[in-house]
Design an enzyme around this catalytic site. Structure first.
Site, PDB file in Angstrom:
ATOM      1  CD  GLU A  36      26.650  44.787  36.170  1.00 33.52           C
ATOM      2  OE1 GLU A  36      27.248  44.618  37.250  1.00 33.52           O
ATOM      3  OE2 GLU A  36      26.663  43.956  35.255  1.00 33.52           O
ATOM      4  CG  ASP A  37      30.600  46.808  37.342  1.00 27.18           C
ATOM      5  OD1 ASP A  37      29.750  46.284  36.595  1.00 27.18           O
ATOM      6  OD2 ASP A  37      31.769  46.374  37.411  1.00 27.18           O
ATOM      7  N   GLY A  79      32.146  43.521  40.468  1.00 27.50           N
ATOM      8  CA  GLY A  79      32.352  44.923  40.168  1.00 27.50           C
ATOM      9  C   GLY A  79      31.489  45.920  40.904  1.00 27.50           C
ATOM     10  CE  LYS A  97      32.732  50.893  28.590  1.00 32.09           C
ATOM     11  NZ  LYS A  97      33.773  49.921  28.203  1.00 32.09           N
ATOM     12  CG  ASP A 137      38.051  43.282  37.293  1.00 30.13           C
ATOM     13  OD1 ASP A 137      38.643  42.204  37.125  1.00 30.13           O
ATOM     14  OD2 ASP A 137      36.913  43.487  36.808  1.00 30.13           O
ATOM     15  NE  ARG A 195      37.134  42.892  41.164  1.00 31.40           N
ATOM     16  CZ  ARG A 195      36.248  42.869  40.171  1.00 31.40           C
ATOM     17  NH1 ARG A 195      35.457  43.892  39.997  1.00 31.40           N
ATOM     18  NH2 ARG A 195      36.157  41.838  39.379  1.00 31.40           N
ATOM     19  CG  PHE A 248      38.578  48.094  29.893  1.00 29.88           C
ATOM     20  CD1 PHE A 248      37.627  47.134  29.620  1.00 29.88           C
ATOM     21  CD2 PHE A 248      39.339  47.978  31.044  1.00 29.88           C
ATOM     22  CE1 PHE A 248      37.448  46.055  30.470  1.00 29.88           C
ATOM     23  CE2 PHE A 248      39.168  46.899  31.899  1.00 29.88           C
ATOM     24  CZ  PHE A 248      38.220  45.934  31.614  1.00 29.88           C
ATOM     25  CG  ASP A 296      30.140  46.367  28.365  1.00 30.46           C
ATOM     26  OD1 ASP A 296      29.356  45.418  28.463  1.00 30.46           O
ATOM     27  OD2 ASP A 296      31.345  46.265  28.632  1.00 30.46           O
TER      28      ASP A 296
END
Length: 152
Positions: free
Chosen positions: A78-79, A24, A110, A138, A144, A131, A82
């Protein structure tokens, strides 16, 4: 990109290693590293705990940590954070290697979904519990390549 500017200031005179979490983060990591003004190294790790749009609670690590991180300044890229499960596991792995420092840069967090005590040192956006896909993120391996971010 303000995160790259801040990282360039914070790591002036150091040679950090950007540890990019696949899959990601690859687009975000590319943009971030290209705007970092100091010397640095880039490497990748692949960790996964999601299946579809839900966390499995189990960690898969198909591509592991690089060797010789002792004494190194590591910036995890990191993307999205959460629950914090993946980042807690990765930070624990890195601290066991006697790194000089470990910091986390994430495109998204998040905060209402965090279940683990994970500090995100550099964050672009706090988002609600939606989401999202696009810009590297993705759904089951798809979307993506979307140039923008979309909520599912």
């Amino acid at each position: 990109m303000r995160l790259a500017e801040q990282l360039s200031i914070d790591y002036a005179g150091k040679k950090p290693i950007f540890l990019c979490v696949l899959n990601g983060s690859f687009i975000f990591a590319s943009d971030l590293v290209r705007r970092f003004t100091g010397n640095c190294e880039v490497c990748f790790i692949k960790m996964a705990s999601y299946d579809g749009d839900a966390s499995t609670g189990k960690m898969k690590i198909p591509i592991g940590l690089p060797e010789n991180l002792a004494g190194r300044h590591v910036i995890i890229v990191e993307d999205i954070v959460d629950t914090g499960f993946t980042m807690k596991n990765l930070k624990d792995m890195l601290h066991s290697q006697a790194t000089a420092s470990v910091r986390l840069a994430s495109l998204f967090i998040k905060p209402t979904k965090l279940k683990y005590d994970v500090k995100v040192d550099y964050c672009a956006f706090e988002i609600p519990d939606d989401f999202i896909v696009g810009y590297g993120l993705d759904y089951n391996g798809l979307y993506r390549n979307l140039p923008d971010i979309y909520a599912k």
